[in-house]
Enzyme design. Structure first.
Site, PDB file in Angstrom:
ATOM      1  N   THR A  94       5.760   1.029   8.408  1.00  0.00           N
ATOM      2  CA  THR A  94       7.280   1.760   8.579  1.00  0.00           C
ATOM      3  C   THR A  94       7.296   1.967  10.037  1.00  0.00           C
ATOM      4  O   THR A  94       6.412   2.077  10.937  1.00  0.00           O
ATOM      5  CB  THR A  94       7.186   3.171   7.896  1.00  0.00           C
ATOM      6  OG1 THR A  94       5.967   3.688   8.419  1.00  0.00           O
ATOM      7  CG2 THR A  94       7.267   2.927   6.358  1.00  0.00           C
ATOM      8  N   GLY A 100      12.589   0.495   3.514  1.00  0.00           N
ATOM      9  CA  GLY A 100      13.615   0.302   2.541  1.00  0.00           C
ATOM     10  C   GLY A 100      14.664  -0.510   3.148  1.00  0.00           C
ATOM     11  O   GLY A 100      14.231  -0.984   4.345  1.00  0.00           O
ATOM     12  N   SER A 129       0.980  -1.289   0.067  1.00  0.00           N
ATOM     13  CA  SER A 129      -0.040  -0.030   0.078  1.00  0.00           C
ATOM     14  C   SER A 129       0.685   1.039  -0.091  1.00  0.00           C
ATOM     15  O   SER A 129       1.828   1.398   0.860  1.00  0.00           O
ATOM     16  CB  SER A 129      -0.818   0.129   1.333  1.00  0.00           C
ATOM     17  OG  SER A 129      -1.617   1.181   1.204  1.00  0.00           O
ATOM     18  N   GLY A 163       7.370  -2.808  -1.225  1.00  0.00           N
ATOM     19  CA  GLY A 163       7.093  -1.157  -1.032  1.00  0.00           C
ATOM     20  C   GLY A 163       8.182  -0.152  -1.693  1.00  0.00           C
ATOM     21  O   GLY A 163       7.967  -0.105  -2.886  1.00  0.00           O
ATOM     22  N   CYS A 214      -2.930   4.673  12.272  1.00  0.00           N
ATOM     23  CA  CYS A 214      -3.440   5.981  11.996  1.00  0.00           C
ATOM     24  C   CYS A 214      -3.979   6.445  13.304  1.00  0.00           C
ATOM     25  O   CYS A 214      -4.155   5.918  14.233  1.00  0.00           O
ATOM     26  CB  CYS A 214      -4.868   5.685  11.255  1.00  0.00           C
ATOM     27  SG  CYS A 214      -4.640   4.602   9.724  1.00  0.00           S
ATOM     28  N   ILE A 217       5.902  -5.736   8.237  1.00  0.00           N
ATOM     29  CA  ILE A 217       5.707  -4.369   9.004  1.00  0.00           C
ATOM     30  C   ILE A 217       5.445  -3.223   8.314  1.00  0.00           C
ATOM     31  O   ILE A 217       5.753  -3.032   6.934  1.00  0.00           O
ATOM     32  CB  ILE A 217       6.860  -4.146  10.029  1.00  0.00           C
ATOM     33  CG1 ILE A 217       8.175  -3.551   9.126  1.00  0.00           C
ATOM     34  CG2 ILE A 217       7.282  -5.187  10.789  1.00  0.00           C
ATOM     35  CD1 ILE A 217       9.344  -3.325   9.707  1.00  0.00           C
TER      36      ILE A 217
HETATM   37  C1  LIG Z   1       5.867   6.765   0.246  1.00  0.00           C
HETATM   38  C2  LIG Z   1       5.262   5.406   1.110  1.00  0.00           C
HETATM   39  C3  LIG Z   1       3.786   5.586   1.572  1.00  0.00           C
HETATM   40  C4  LIG Z   1       2.892   4.619   2.039  1.00  0.00           C
HETATM   41  N1  LIG Z   1       1.729   4.621   2.168  1.00  0.00           N
HETATM   42  C5  LIG Z   1       1.065   3.653   2.851  1.00  0.00           C
HETATM   43  C6  LIG Z   1      -0.135   3.658   2.977  1.00  0.00           C
HETATM   44  O1  LIG Z   1      -0.988   4.545   2.390  1.00  0.00           O
HETATM   45  N2  LIG Z   1      -0.696   2.729   3.775  1.00  0.00           N
HETATM   46  C7  LIG Z   1      -0.250   1.696   4.361  1.00  0.00           C
HETATM   47  O2  LIG Z   1      -0.559   0.801   5.060  1.00  0.00           O
HETATM   48  N3  LIG Z   1       1.138   1.562   4.151  1.00  0.00           N
HETATM   49  C8  LIG Z   1       1.696   2.628   3.497  1.00  0.00           C
HETATM   50  N4  LIG Z   1       3.456   2.696   3.314  1.00  0.00           N
HETATM   51  C9  LIG Z   1       4.051   1.431   4.231  1.00  0.00           C
HETATM   52  C10 LIG Z   1       4.473   0.435   2.989  1.00  0.00           C
HETATM   53  O3  LIG Z   1       3.193  -0.170   2.630  1.00  0.00           O
HETATM   54  C11 LIG Z   1       5.264  -0.528   3.708  1.00  0.00           C
HETATM   55  O4  LIG Z   1       4.581  -1.248   4.796  1.00  0.00           O
HETATM   56  C12 LIG Z   1       6.613  -0.176   4.325  1.00  0.00           C
HETATM   57  O5  LIG Z   1       6.974   0.765   3.435  1.00  0.00           O
HETATM   58  C13 LIG Z   1       7.714  -1.170   4.464  1.00  0.00           C
HETATM   59  O6  LIG Z   1       7.944  -1.842   3.323  1.00  0.00           O
HETATM   60  P1  LIG Z   1       9.216  -1.377   2.467  1.00  0.00           P
HETATM   61  O7  LIG Z   1      10.575  -1.282   3.063  1.00  0.00           O
HETATM   62  O8  LIG Z   1       9.103  -2.517   1.340  1.00  0.00           O
HETATM   63  O9  LIG Z   1       9.027   0.078   1.698  1.00  0.00           O
HETATM   64  C14 LIG Z   1       3.961   3.755   2.596  1.00  0.00           C
HETATM   65  C15 LIG Z   1       5.435   3.585   2.319  1.00  0.00           C
HETATM   66  C16 LIG Z   1       5.949   4.476   1.492  1.00  0.00           C
HETATM   67  C17 LIG Z   1       7.321   4.529   1.548  1.00  0.00           C
END
Ligand SMILES: Cc1cc2nc3c(=O)[nH]c(=O)nc-3n(C[C@H](O)[C@H](O)[C@H](O)COP(=O)(O)O)c2cc1C
Length: 316
Positions: free
Chosen positions: A195, A219, A23, A267, A132, A193
């Site tokens: 962030t 990341g 997401s 993500g 949230c 997880i």
């Molecule tokens: C720019 C950005 C926007 C995100 N927006 C959402 C969101 O709207 N809803 C949500 O549940 N997680 C959101 N996330 C979290 C990601 O879905 C994911 O859980 C998190 O980034 C960890 O994965 P990654 O390290 O592969 O990015 C967002 C992450 C990023 C980087």
């Protein structure tokens, strides 16, 4: 040549493979059509949707950090009405499973959004973003309070027969406590997880690099933390666990699957290469072929450890 079986199901949702897009990192699935064959992705998770459109936080709301990025988008999204009008028809037309991610500021809003989407029958499952602020509890995040996280699950469970996946935040002391609480309330799966809280300062101006001072770190920098949290939760619940956090290549994804995640989400890596999910799905299949594994399912949870109890428990 050996064919590797990659498909699987969670409840009523069937996915062609184990690689989903997370997401907030793939819009509503219709923005990258010339860059990736979306029908080869295991599932598309939408940007978090709230009832009304949200502008999100003021800029700057993204900054690069070593091995990752910090974002403070503030759940900017187009709201349910525009989603149903402009995005749902496309999402209904593709073969890939679609998971609508829901965000809200009150329990009532979570319920209302789910009811609207459910009535339109435009997706295969739901992922609930509990990270949230709850406006009725002074902006405290729902997802860091186990009682509120359980309550959201209890409220939403009766509204749908589709898979209800609760997305957990790592910003708590014991993530497995939250996983067990939502399992008890009937969640079909947990994903983790979201962030980690992070911060970065510009030493020239002595100002935070994003407008909200702290934001969400994602990341490669968070991958070892994410993997340890997935390990903890896999050992605590019997519902499926979907893992994410810093997955950039097939080997990263394999780490999560071997640890016991039934699927993984990509993500931040989508920002570098929107086709990465398909490449990772191909890489997982190639690994299985090389290791004579005929079904990815046979790889899940094959972690070889000397200890049977979780690391966290052994510290107590
Ligand atoms: C720019 C950005 C926007 C995100 N927006 C959402 C969101 O709207 N809803 C949500 O549940 N997680 C959101 N996330 C979290 C990601 O879905 C994911 O859980 C998190 O980034 C960890 O994965 P990654 O390290 O592969 O990015 C967002 C992450 C990023 C980087």
């Amino acid at each position: 040549m050996m064919e590797v079986r990659t498909d699987f199901s969670i409840g009523t949702m069937h996915c062609r493979n184990r690689v989903w897009v997370a997401s907030g990192t793939f819009g509503y699935g219709d923005e990258c059509l010339d860059l990736v064959d979306v029908n080869r992705i295991g599932a598309i998770i939408t940007k978090s949707l709230s009832m009304k459109p949200r502008d999100g936080n003021p800029p700057p709301r993204i900054v690069e950090t070593p091995g990752g990025m910090i974002n403070s988008i503030g759940l900017a999204n187009i709201g349910v009405d525009r989603f149903l009008e402009e995005k749902a028809p496309f999402l209904r037309s593709i073969e890939t499973s679609v998971i609508v991610n829901i965000a809200a500021s009150t329990l009532e809003e979570y319920r209302a959004v789910l009811e609207r989407i459910e009535a339109a029958d435009c997706c295969d499952g739901y992922e609930i973003n509990v990270s949230c602020p709850n406006v009725k509890e002074g902006g405290l995040s729902f997802g860091t309070n186990v009682r509120m996280t359980a309550e959201i699950t209890r409220e939403l469970r009766p509204i749908t027969d589709k898979p209800l996946i609760i997305k957990l935040t790592p910003n708590v002391t014991s993530v497995s406590e939250f996983a067990r609480a939502v399992e008890n309330e009937g969640a079909d799966a947990v994903s983790l997880i979201n962030t980690l809280v992070g911060m970065s300062v510009d030493v020239k101006t002595r100002r935070p690099k994003i407008s909200t001072t702290t934001g969400g770190l994602s990341g490669p920098a968070i991958r070892p933390v994410a993997l340890a949290k997935v390990y903890e939760v896999v050992n605590s619940v019997s519902i499926p666990v979907i893992g994410m956090g810093g997955i950039m290549c097939p080997d990263d994804a394999l780490e999560f699957l071997i640890t016991g995640a039934v699927a993984i989400e990509i993500g931040t890596a989508n920002y570098i290469n929107p086709g990465i999910a398909v490449e990772i799905a191909d890489g997982i299949a190639a690994y299985c072929k090389d290791n004579e594994i005929s079904d990815v399912n046979d790889l899940i949870g094959t972690l070889q450890t000397d200890q049977t109890i979780s690391v966290v428990k052994s510290w107590l």
